[in-house]
Design an enzyme around this catalytic site. Structure first.
Site, mmCIF file in Angstrom:
data_model
loop_
_atom_site.group_PDB
_atom_site.id
_atom_site.type_symbol
_atom_site.label_atom_id
_atom_site.label_comp_id
_atom_site.label_asym_id
_atom_site.label_seq_id
_atom_site.Cartn_x
_atom_site.Cartn_y
_atom_site.Cartn_z
ATOM 1 N N CYS A 144 0.946 -1.213 -0.071
ATOM 2 C CA CYS A 144 -0.114 0.001 -0.066
ATOM 3 C C CYS A 144 0.866 1.221 0.017
ATOM 4 O O CYS A 144 0.512 2.290 -0.722
ATOM 5 C CB CYS A 144 -0.982 0.005 1.012
ATOM 6 S SG CYS A 144 -1.039 -1.510 2.119
ATOM 7 N N HIS A 176 -8.416 -0.636 -0.306
ATOM 8 C CA HIS A 176 -7.728 -2.010 -0.586
ATOM 9 C C HIS A 176 -8.551 -2.948 -1.027
ATOM 10 O O HIS A 176 -9.314 -3.077 -0.527
ATOM 11 C CB HIS A 176 -6.882 -2.401 0.729
ATOM 12 C CG HIS A 176 -6.143 -1.221 1.429
ATOM 13 N ND1 HIS A 176 -4.768 -1.425 1.474
ATOM 14 C CD2 HIS A 176 -6.755 -0.408 2.241
ATOM 15 C CE1 HIS A 176 -4.228 -0.328 2.317
ATOM 16 N NE2 HIS A 176 -5.448 0.280 2.883
ATOM 17 N N ASP A 210 -2.682 -7.438 -5.328
ATOM 18 C CA ASP A 210 -3.056 -6.178 -4.484
ATOM 19 C C ASP A 210 -3.621 -5.225 -5.332
ATOM 20 O O ASP A 210 -3.118 -5.310 -6.630
ATOM 21 C CB ASP A 210 -1.658 -5.867 -3.724
ATOM 22 C CG ASP A 210 -2.115 -5.367 -2.565
ATOM 23 O OD1 ASP A 210 -3.329 -5.362 -2.002
ATOM 24 O OD2 ASP A 210 -1.033 -4.865 -1.556
ATOM 25 N N HIS A 249 -5.395 -1.104 -5.217
ATOM 26 C CA HIS A 249 -5.773 0.064 -4.457
ATOM 27 C C HIS A 249 -6.596 1.146 -5.485
ATOM 28 O O HIS A 249 -6.263 1.385 -6.567
ATOM 29 C CB HIS A 249 -4.906 0.791 -3.959
ATOM 30 C CG HIS A 249 -3.840 0.020 -2.867
ATOM 31 N ND1 HIS A 249 -3.043 -0.540 -2.912
ATOM 32 C CD2 HIS A 249 -4.006 -0.276 -1.646
ATOM 33 C CE1 HIS A 249 -2.550 -1.257 -2.086
ATOM 34 N NE2 HIS A 249 -3.463 -1.051 -1.029
ATOM 35 N N ARG A 290 7.147 -11.651 5.385
ATOM 36 C CA ARG A 290 6.552 -11.207 6.597
ATOM 37 C C ARG A 290 6.920 -12.251 7.483
ATOM 38 O O ARG A 290 6.959 -13.624 7.105
ATOM 39 C CB ARG A 290 4.700 -11.691 6.717
ATOM 40 C CG ARG A 290 4.389 -10.379 5.804
ATOM 41 C CD ARG A 290 2.698 -10.503 5.821
ATOM 42 N NE ARG A 290 2.388 -9.377 5.187
ATOM 43 C CZ ARG A 290 0.852 -9.418 4.657
ATOM 44 N NH1 ARG A 290 0.018 -10.334 5.038
ATOM 45 N NH2 ARG A 290 0.349 -8.320 3.908
ATOM 46 N N GLN A 335 1.094 -10.887 -3.281
ATOM 47 C CA GLN A 335 -0.612 -10.582 -3.070
ATOM 48 C C GLN A 335 -1.001 -9.982 -4.494
ATOM 49 O O GLN A 335 -0.156 -9.193 -5.089
ATOM 50 C CB GLN A 335 -0.587 -9.405 -2.044
ATOM 51 C CG GLN A 335 -0.070 -9.753 -0.764
ATOM 52 C CD GLN A 335 -0.546 -8.629 0.183
ATOM 53 O OE1 GLN A 335 0.194 -7.636 0.066
ATOM 54 N NE2 GLN A 335 -1.260 -8.919 1.331
ATOM 55 N N LYS A 354 -15.003 -3.449 5.865
ATOM 56 C CA LYS A 354 -14.545 -4.435 4.898
ATOM 57 C C LYS A 354 -15.754 -5.331 4.685
ATOM 58 O O LYS A 354 -16.497 -5.667 5.375
ATOM 59 C CB LYS A 354 -13.195 -4.840 5.129
ATOM 60 C CG LYS A 354 -13.364 -5.908 6.310
ATOM 61 C CD LYS A 354 -12.038 -6.748 6.557
ATOM 62 C CE LYS A 354 -12.016 -7.642 7.980
ATOM 63 N NZ LYS A 354 -10.942 -8.371 7.924
#
Length: 642
Positions: A336, A513, A385, A387, A365, A383, A467
């Protein structure tokens, strides 16, 4: 004693005496309901069935058919197992014993690991405790009393938990000859458990920290009917056959290596082919639907993570920093902040929004060694991902578009059943309440319009926004968390994001997200288990295997392979000097969708004899005809329920 008004889920209303219990209400509704009742939900809070209800409220009687009822049932079962362990192994120390998605576990400190024979003894002792039909009861103590009590017993794990708790009071639960620190609630009596099984044992570090004590974990499952246990055990056997760790090795899809490090996936050629197909489809669909694809670095200035808040909220899950030229750089745990830095690189008008930026970004991670699990829990994950930076008045429209796109992607991989949740504002949250309410209502309205059944997880949102979570259901009915549509009120504030609105004023964009597949690694593991390694043709690592009957046919077989590859069909040649039956058997074990068998007859007619995995021979065709057959199936993705 006055009357209270009880509102039932079906909309009906009845009066009861103040102080009535959930069991009394269940008995008044139906003796059968009272017999099956596990707990009661009063004004949204699950509590013990025998707890008095002092004021009017919405009330729901929970049975094993309710997810919350099952959690209570399994939590109580873990207490019964803990009692059995303590009575058989008096020196054992209790750690924690929560319910999980199906069943429960309890962690113990013992001198030697539990053996299969130990589990059999524990099961026999559990049966004795269940047959006592002992009631569960609750007692409130001060936290100091509880700490002093457990410290006197040398129960160091309970003391540590109590010291970490907030508040002055804690609760204990009792049944038979057993007590445990526990929030509850619990079932009314041990005798409600009619069938159970201890399924496995494993090592587990205390609090998932490999620097702490290695405990012994026992897993179990229980049901109110024996037939339910029988069904579970059948599903368990099927799940073992579908285990992505076993199939990943058998089908040569991926591996791990101590030379590289735990939790870091090495994609073997066959697995890499599938991953490429997943990612290529993902990219094509994103571009086709108006996304921009971006790329960002694997490390960034440490100050970026400080400003984003990751160093405050995720520090324990982040790998260490790298120093260069007097500055610290952090290996990225998220994507992000990069997308935000890109958004801030220029001035935006309301006419430019929404901006939809997507990335297959690999993050790292620090998952503890005790929780690593095949592809499902790794340290390096990619990911899918994205945005969305959205003008405030376009929020509902963008959410509707996004949910449709999310379901399109999931359905393209063959998933058709979903568990969907709307998670709302938690007690500790940032941002204006009015913004939260609008965002929650936008998410709710989108779910209503979609026709999806969903549950509301009150207070289950992140501190920075509400979410939608979508869990896909696999062939065995198991749910897997993949897709998330997450509002964020924090990062736009932290980074002072704005656009110029139609009135010429600066306005804060809404930031969403979004992950569809979640992590590619985990999604790949789910796909393996969903299809039991028998992938649809478009994903299969080897789509066709050409099997010459004799060595003299090898040249023709090579020509067939070359022509298949020219048409982008993933083909391999098995030119071993083996009987064709052995080649067919090996191709079946590798779950190759199509086998093209060629002999002298096929050479003369310039054809192939086609055999389909799991179906047998389906006839002969010209090479071009066979290519057309496969391409039609690849185009349609062969979507069938598995």
């Amino acid at each position: 004693m006055g009357l209270i008004q009880v509102n039932f889920p079906d909309g009906s209303v009845r009066d009861f005496k103040s102080g009535t219990t959930g069991y009394d209400i269940a008995q008044a509704v139906s003796p059968r309901l009272a017999k099956e009742a596990i707990a009661v939900k009063v004004n949204g809070v699950v509590t013990d069935l025998n707890a008095p209800i002092e004021s009017g409220a919405p009330v729901e009687i929970l049975t094993f058919d309710h997810a919350e009822g099952r959690q209570v049932f399994w939590h109580s079962s873990s207490h019964i197992m803990a009692q059995a362990v303590l009575e058989l192994f008096p020196g054992a120390k209790l750690a924690i014993g929560p319910p999980i998605d199906e069943g429960w576990y309890y962690d113990f400190e013992v001198e030697t690991p539990f053996s299969p024979e130990d589990l059999e003894k524990i099961e026999l002792k559990m049966k004795e405790i269940i047959d006592e039909d002992a009631p569960f009861s609750r007692e409130v103590k001060t936290r100091k009393e509880a700490i002093d009590y457990y410290r006197s017993k040398g129960a160091n794990y309970k003391v540590e938990m109590l010291e970490d708790m907030e508040g002055d009071e804690v609760t204990f639960y009792y049944h038979s000859r057993f007590e445990d620190l526990c929030r509850g609630p619990h079932i009314p009596r041990t005798g409600l458990i009619k069938a159970f099984k201890l399924t496995s044992t494993s090592g587990a570090y205390w609090r998932g920290d490999e620097k702490r004590t290695m405990l012994q974990r026992i897993y179990g499952v229980s049901y109110p009917k024996k037939s339910m246990l029988d069904d579970y055990l059948k599903r368990l056997e099927e799940a073992k056959k579908r285990d992505h760790r076993l199939l990943g090795k058998q089908l040569e899809l991926y591996t791990f290596s101590d030379m590289v490090g735990p939790g870091l996936v090495l994609w073997l050629p066959r697995g890499a082919r599938i991953r490429n197909e997943i990612e290529n489809f993902w990219r094509e669909e994103h571009l086709r639907h108006g996304y921009e694809l971006v790329f960002t670095p694997h490390i960034a200035n440490f100050d970026l993570w400080r400003q984003s808040g990751h160093t405050s909220f995720y520090k324990e899950d982040m790998f260490g920093t790298i120093e260069a030229e007097g500055r610290d750089y952090q290996i990225r745990p998220m994507n992000c902040p990069f997308h935000i830095a890109m958004f801030k690189s220029r001035l935006w008008s309301y006419r430019d929004l929404p901006q939809r930026w997507a990335e297959l970004g690999t993050v790292y991670r620090y998952e503890r060694g005790g929780v690593l699990h095949g592809l499902m829990r790794v340290r390096g994950l990619t990911q899918d991902d994205a945005h969305h930076f959205v003008a405030q008045e376009k929020m509902e429209e963008e959410l509707a578009w996004l949910l449709d796109f999310c379901l399109h992607i999931l359905r393209s991989f063959g998933f058709s059943e979903f568990d969907t949740f709307l998670s709302t504002r938690p007690e500790k949250a940032i941002g204006e309440v009015a913004d939260w309410r609008r965002a929650e209502e936008g998410l709710r309205q989108v779910l209503e319009n979609s026709g999806l059944n969903y549950d509301v997880d009150e207070g289950g949102g992140a501190f920075y926004g509400p979410k939608i979570d979508i869990k896909i259901k696999d062939a065995l009915g198991r749910s897997w968390q993949c897709s998330t549509i997450q509002f964020d009120f924090s990062l736009p504030e932290r980074f002072d994001l704005y656009y110029i609105d139609s009135d010429g004023q600066q306005k804060r964009p809404y930031m969403i997200h979004r992950a569809l597949l979640g992590a590619i690694e985990r999604f790949f593991g789910v796909l393996i288990e969903f299809y039991a390694g028998d992938f649809p043709l478009w994903l299969a690592p080897v789509q066709a295997k050409v099997l010459p009957i004799t060595d003299s046919i090898n040249d023709y077989a090579r020509q067939v392979v070359e022509k298949l590859r020219e048409h982008r069909i993933r083909a391999e040649l098995d030119d071993r000097s083996e009987k064709v039956g052995a080649k067919i058997r090996d191709a079946e074990l590798l779950k190759v969708p199509y086998m093209f068998i060629v002999g002298a007859k096929e050479v003369d007619s310039q054809t192939v004899s086609i055999r389909k995995h799991g179906a047998g021979d389906i006839g002969s065709q010209s090479i071009d005809g066979a290519i057309g057959l496969l391409n039609d199936e690849i185009e349609s993705k062969g979507l069938t329920k598995r």
